[in-house]
Write a protein that holds these residues in place. Structure first.
Motif, PDB file in Angstrom:
ATOM      1  N   ALA A  42      36.578  25.661  32.910  1.00  0.00           N
ATOM      2  CA  ALA A  42      35.536  26.000  33.890  1.00  0.00           C
ATOM      3  C   ALA A  42      35.976  27.045  34.912  1.00  0.00           C
ATOM      4  CB  ALA A  42      35.071  24.735  34.595  1.00  0.00           C
ATOM      5  N   ALA A  43      36.451  28.170  34.398  1.00  0.00           N
ATOM      6  CA  ALA A  43      36.823  29.291  35.268  1.00  0.00           C
ATOM      7  C   ALA A  43      36.472  30.587  34.565  1.00  0.00           C
ATOM      8  CB  ALA A  43      38.317  29.235  35.595  1.00  0.00           C
ATOM      9  N   PHE A  44      35.263  30.598  33.992  1.00  0.00           N
ATOM     10  CA  PHE A  44      34.824  31.717  33.172  1.00  0.00           C
ATOM     11  C   PHE A  44      33.352  31.997  33.444  1.00  0.00           C
ATOM     12  CE2 PHE A  44      33.917  33.688  28.939  1.00  0.00           C
ATOM     13  CZ  PHE A  44      34.954  34.595  28.904  1.00  0.00           C
ATOM     14  N   PRO A  45      33.026  32.361  34.702  1.00  0.00           N
ATOM     15  CA  PRO A  45      31.624  32.592  35.058  1.00  0.00           C
ATOM     16  C   PRO A  45      31.047  33.795  34.307  1.00  0.00           C
ATOM     17  CG  PRO A  45      33.097  33.418  36.793  1.00  0.00           C
ATOM     18  CD  PRO A  45      33.959  32.672  35.811  1.00  0.00           C
ATOM     19  N   PRO A 195      32.184  37.666  32.648  1.00  0.00           N
ATOM     20  CA  PRO A 195      33.140  37.233  33.679  1.00  0.00           C
ATOM     21  C   PRO A 195      33.735  38.404  34.445  1.00  0.00           C
ATOM     22  CG  PRO A 195      33.503  36.037  31.646  1.00  0.00           C
ATOM     23  CD  PRO A 195      32.522  37.124  31.330  1.00  0.00           C
ATOM     24  N   ALA A 196      34.005  39.512  33.735  1.00  0.00           N
ATOM     25  CA  ALA A 196      34.555  40.698  34.408  1.00  0.00           C
ATOM     26  C   ALA A 196      33.596  41.201  35.477  1.00  0.00           C
ATOM     27  CB  ALA A 196      34.825  41.801  33.383  1.00  0.00           C
ATOM     28  N   LYS A 197      32.320  41.304  35.125  1.00  0.00           N
ATOM     29  CA  LYS A 197      31.319  41.770  36.091  1.00  0.00           C
ATOM     30  C   LYS A 197      31.194  40.802  37.258  1.00  0.00           C
ATOM     31  CE  LYS A 197      28.469  44.517  32.933  1.00  0.00           C
ATOM     32  NZ  LYS A 197      27.161  44.626  32.224  1.00  0.00           N
ATOM     33  N   SER A 198      31.239  39.508  36.972  1.00  0.00           N
ATOM     34  CA  SER A 198      31.119  38.495  38.019  1.00  0.00           C
ATOM     35  C   SER A 198      32.280  38.583  39.006  1.00  0.00           C
ATOM     36  CB  SER A 198      31.068  37.105  37.374  1.00  0.00           C
ATOM     37  OG  SER A 198      31.013  36.091  38.350  1.00  0.00           O
ATOM     38  N   ILE A 199      33.484  38.755  38.473  1.00  0.00           N
ATOM     39  CA  ILE A 199      34.678  38.842  39.321  1.00  0.00           C
ATOM     40  C   ILE A 199      34.640  40.106  40.181  1.00  0.00           C
ATOM     41  CG2 ILE A 199      37.184  39.206  39.263  1.00  0.00           C
ATOM     42  CD1 ILE A 199      37.188  37.308  36.790  1.00  0.00           C
ATOM     43  N   VAL A 200      34.246  41.237  39.579  1.00  0.00           N
ATOM     44  CA  VAL A 200      34.182  42.498  40.327  1.00  0.00           C
ATOM     45  C   VAL A 200      33.109  42.441  41.409  1.00  0.00           C
ATOM     46  CG1 VAL A 200      33.601  44.953  40.143  1.00  0.00           C
ATOM     47  CG2 VAL A 200      35.154  43.908  38.486  1.00  0.00           C
ATOM     48  N   GLU A 201      31.954  41.857  41.090  1.00  0.00           N
ATOM     49  CA  GLU A 201      30.883  41.728  42.092  1.00  0.00           C
ATOM     50  C   GLU A 201      31.326  40.884  43.280  1.00  0.00           C
ATOM     51  OE1 GLU A 201      27.520  40.238  39.995  1.00  0.00           O
ATOM     52  OE2 GLU A 201      27.173  42.112  38.892  1.00  0.00           O
ATOM     53  N   ALA A 202      32.146  39.871  43.012  1.00  0.00           N
ATOM     54  CA  ALA A 202      32.631  38.995  44.091  1.00  0.00           C
ATOM     55  C   ALA A 202      33.721  39.673  44.925  1.00  0.00           C
ATOM     56  CB  ALA A 202      33.163  37.693  43.504  1.00  0.00           C
ATOM     57  N   ASN A 203      34.294  40.751  44.407  1.00  0.00           N
ATOM     58  CA  ASN A 203      35.370  41.471  45.117  1.00  0.00           C
ATOM     59  C   ASN A 203      35.097  42.978  45.080  1.00  0.00           C
ATOM     60  OD1 ASN A 203      37.549  39.142  45.404  1.00  0.00           O
ATOM     61  ND2 ASN A 203      36.764  39.039  43.310  1.00  0.00           N
ATOM     62  N   ALA A 204      33.856  43.335  45.391  1.00  0.00           N
ATOM     63  CA  ALA A 204      33.387  44.719  45.237  1.00  0.00           C
ATOM     64  C   ALA A 204      34.150  45.724  46.093  1.00  0.00           C
ATOM     65  CB  ALA A 204      31.897  44.792  45.559  1.00  0.00           C
ATOM     66  N   ASP A 205      34.727  45.290  47.207  1.00  0.00           N
ATOM     67  CA  ASP A 205      35.464  46.214  48.079  1.00  0.00           C
ATOM     68  C   ASP A 205      36.847  46.536  47.526  1.00  0.00           C
ATOM     69  OD1 ASP A 205      33.339  46.206  49.810  1.00  0.00           O
ATOM     70  OD2 ASP A 205      34.174  44.634  51.108  1.00  0.00           O
ATOM     71  N   THR A 206      37.314  45.709  46.602  1.00  0.00           N
ATOM     72  CA  THR A 206      38.698  45.814  46.139  1.00  0.00           C
ATOM     73  C   THR A 206      38.837  46.206  44.672  1.00  0.00           C
ATOM     74  OG1 THR A 206      39.221  44.034  47.692  1.00  0.00           O
ATOM     75  CG2 THR A 206      40.903  44.576  46.078  1.00  0.00           C
ATOM     76  N   LEU A 207      37.940  45.676  43.831  1.00  0.00           N
ATOM     77  CA  LEU A 207      38.084  45.840  42.383  1.00  0.00           C
ATOM     78  C   LEU A 207      36.989  46.732  41.802  1.00  0.00           C
ATOM     79  CD1 LEU A 207      38.839  42.132  41.380  1.00  0.00           C
ATOM     80  CD2 LEU A 207      40.491  43.953  41.877  1.00  0.00           C
ATOM     81  N   GLU A 208      37.281  47.312  40.646  1.00  0.00           N
ATOM     82  CA  GLU A 208      36.271  48.057  39.907  1.00  0.00           C
ATOM     83  C   GLU A 208      36.413  47.779  38.413  1.00  0.00           C
ATOM     84  OE1 GLU A 208      36.536  52.319  39.835  1.00  0.00           O
ATOM     85  OE2 GLU A 208      38.686  52.277  40.290  1.00  0.00           O
ATOM     86  N   LEU A 209      35.311  47.973  37.691  1.00  0.00           N
ATOM     87  CA  LEU A 209      35.266  47.753  36.248  1.00  0.00           C
ATOM     88  C   LEU A 209      35.280  49.106  35.549  1.00  0.00           C
ATOM     89  CD1 LEU A 209      34.814  45.314  34.233  1.00  0.00           C
ATOM     90  CD2 LEU A 209      32.404  45.970  34.250  1.00  0.00           C
ATOM     91  N   LEU A 210      36.263  49.316  34.676  1.00  0.00           N
ATOM     92  CA  LEU A 210      36.289  50.560  33.922  1.00  0.00           C
ATOM     93  C   LEU A 210      35.142  50.559  32.908  1.00  0.00           C
ATOM     94  CD1 LEU A 210      40.124  51.068  33.254  1.00  0.00           C
ATOM     95  CD2 LEU A 210      38.716  51.918  35.147  1.00  0.00           C
ATOM     96  N   PRO A 211      34.520  51.708  32.647  1.00  0.00           N
ATOM     97  CA  PRO A 211      33.332  51.746  31.787  1.00  0.00           C
ATOM     98  C   PRO A 211      33.625  51.579  30.295  1.00  0.00           C
ATOM     99  CG  PRO A 211      33.921  53.954  32.474  1.00  0.00           C
ATOM    100  CD  PRO A 211      34.826  53.030  33.223  1.00  0.00           C
ATOM    101  N   ASP A 212      34.889  51.713  29.911  1.00  0.00           N
ATOM    102  CA  ASP A 212      35.250  51.685  28.491  1.00  0.00           C
ATOM    103  C   ASP A 212      35.097  50.284  27.886  1.00  0.00           C
ATOM    104  OD1 ASP A 212      37.094  54.469  28.407  1.00  0.00           O
ATOM    105  OD2 ASP A 212      37.124  53.363  30.305  1.00  0.00           O
TER     106      ASP A 212
END
Length: 257
Positions: A42-45, A195-212
């Motif tokens: 249960a750590a895979f939103p 999950p990648a999008k969820s994590i990045v949205e929760a840390n939008a000031d710090t993280l980014e998602l590469l488009p590849d």
């Protein structure tokens, strides 16, 4: 010779009947106990995560529908991702649902339901870090992954090309991996798209998602190998949910999109 053949035939028939009994035993046991046990991590939103003190998510909603169709309640057992398939194999869980990608290796251990969601592997990096997909193979670039996932296999085999590499850091879940990324303990994290999008949205000031897009894959539910009757029941529920548009509803419910 006739006696030997007759004995062999009888043994074969008993084995066949035993297989049929085994196929239906999971449903019988579930109904006897009045509950369906779902093994997950249960750590895979948005597929499974903790809200309050309870596991929730898309997979939990799907499992609840399977339980409802069987006339029983759902019990969610939260464990390490690597423990899910062994739990299903040992009968400690009725099924495994954890955003689990269908792979040939896993098919040797368990049976998969019909696929219910398409996904892909993406890369999370720190904003402004300069880390790209092409640079992941470079020496000194440490990739964080959830242990035992397709992201783990891809980082190890396809990017680093070394099963013994120390440049793939394995974590119990993607959330812990992303925390270490923000703490500078790894250079990137490879994880499934949602999950990648969820994590990045929760840390939008710090993280980014590469488009590849690194890989494309599909999720399915794991059941004990040879459990034909139970697998048929699981597939029946999945087919109903697809036809009713429920799986899309579950995704919207847990992503807000």
């Amino acid at each position: 010779m006739k006696k030997i053949f007759a004995a062999f035939l009888a043994a074969a028939m008993l084995a066949s009947l035993g297989g049929c009994s085994s196929s239906s035993s999971t449903i019988d046991q579930i109904k006897k106990e009045g509950k369906l046990v779902m093994a997950t991590n249960a750590a895979f939103p948005p597929f499974e995560y903790i809200e309050g003190n309870e596991p929730v998510g898309v997979d939990v909603d799907i499992a609840a529908e399977i339980a409802k169709d069987l006339g029983v309640t759902l019990e969610v057992s939260d464990m390490d991702f690597n423990a899910i398939i062994p739990a299903v194999q040992a009968g400690k869980a009725s099924l495994g649902a954890a955003g689990m990608t269908v792979t040939d290796e896993r098919k040797q251990q368990i049976d998969f339901s019909d696929e219910y969601v398409k996904s892909a592997q993406y890369v999370i990096v720190m904003k402004g870090s300069g880390v790209t997909v092409d640079s992941l193979s470079e020496a000194g670039i440490v990739i964080g992954v959830q242990e035992g996932t397709t992201g783990d296999f891809y980082a190890t085999d396809e990017i680093k090309g070394d099963p013994n590499t120390e440049e793939v850091a394995r974590y119990k879940n993607a959330i812990v991996a992303s925390q270490d990324l923000m703490n500078g303990k790894c250079s990137a994290v490879i994880i499934d798209e949602m999950p990648a999008k969820s994590i990045v949205e929760a840390n939008a000031d710090t993280l980014e998602l590469l488009p590849d897009v690194l890989t494309e894959e599909s999720y399915a539910i794991a059941v004990k190998k040879g459990d034909a009757a139970f697998l048929e029941q699981v597939n029946k529920t999945i087919a109903r949910l697809k036809s009713e548009g429920k799986i899309d509803e579950f995704l919207i419910k847990h992503t807000g999109e």
